[in-house]
Design a protein around this motif. Sequence first.
Motif, short mmCIF file in Angstrom:
data_model
loop_
_atom_site.label_atom_id
_atom_site.label_comp_id
_atom_site.label_asym_id
_atom_site.label_seq_id
_atom_site.Cartn_x
_atom_site.Cartn_y
_atom_site.Cartn_z
N ALA A 191 63.56 -7.32 86.64
CA ALA A 191 64.08 -8.18 87.59
C ALA A 191 64.59 -7.13 88.58
CB ALA A 191 64.92 -9.12 87.11
N TRP A 209 69.82 -17.79 88.49
CA TRP A 209 68.82 -19.22 88.56
C TRP A 209 68.71 -19.37 90.12
CZ3 TRP A 209 65.43 -19.74 85.19
CH2 TRP A 209 65.92 -19.73 83.89
N VAL A 211 59.97 -12.68 88.93
CA VAL A 211 60.56 -13.93 88.52
C VAL A 211 60.60 -14.06 87.06
CG1 VAL A 211 60.10 -16.39 88.54
CG2 VAL A 211 60.25 -14.94 90.74
N ILE A 230 66.15 -16.79 91.27
CA ILE A 230 64.78 -17.02 90.45
C ILE A 230 64.08 -18.11 91.40
CG2 ILE A 230 63.72 -18.25 88.39
CD1 ILE A 230 65.99 -16.62 87.02
N TRP A 254 63.28 -11.82 85.44
CA TRP A 254 64.64 -12.42 85.70
C TRP A 254 64.90 -13.65 85.02
CZ3 TRP A 254 66.31 -12.77 91.52
CH2 TRP A 254 67.90 -12.66 91.55
N CYS A 255 63.67 -14.53 84.55
CA CYS A 255 64.05 -15.92 83.60
C CYS A 255 64.24 -15.33 82.21
CB CYS A 255 62.59 -16.58 83.73
SG CYS A 255 62.30 -17.57 85.28
#
Length: 158
Positions: free
Chosen positions: A15, A92, A137, A95, A140-141
């Motif tokens: 990320a 979040w 994405v 994201i 990062w999730c």
Amino acid sequence: MTRSPRTRRIGALTACAGALAYTVSKIDLAREGELGMPGFPAPQEAYAQVADVTAAQLGNAGLGLLMALVALLLVRPPAAWSFRWAAIAVSWAGIAMVGAGVVGFGARAAGVAPSLGDTPPDMGTALAALVVGAVWVAGWCVAAVGAGRRRDRIRSGV
């Protein structure tokens, strides 16, 4: 998905790399005096709405650096739950923003959302930008989910 802290760290670093790629692309566009994203030039009418293209793109580059720093917080999340929660919540939000951009630019590239602009003139660059965004994405999730797991909090003494 594995519960490994190593997986979380890899996701966070992925990320961070995505955010840094975004930052570099915005600096390059600022240098060129262009709006848009790599592979996705902004329509001419967008230039009338922006007083200073360079400043706008450098502001976006600053946002990219901020997202990189937030992602780095997830490499080894803060031990205090309040700081950890804040890092996860901001992650979040990031994201959601980046994911919406990937979906929107993907729809534009596919030609299914003409209201978002013309299909990209350089599809190779556009697809590369979409892949970077999607990987950003996804990483990062993984990092955000991993940072919020109870087992991970116990290991860090929370």
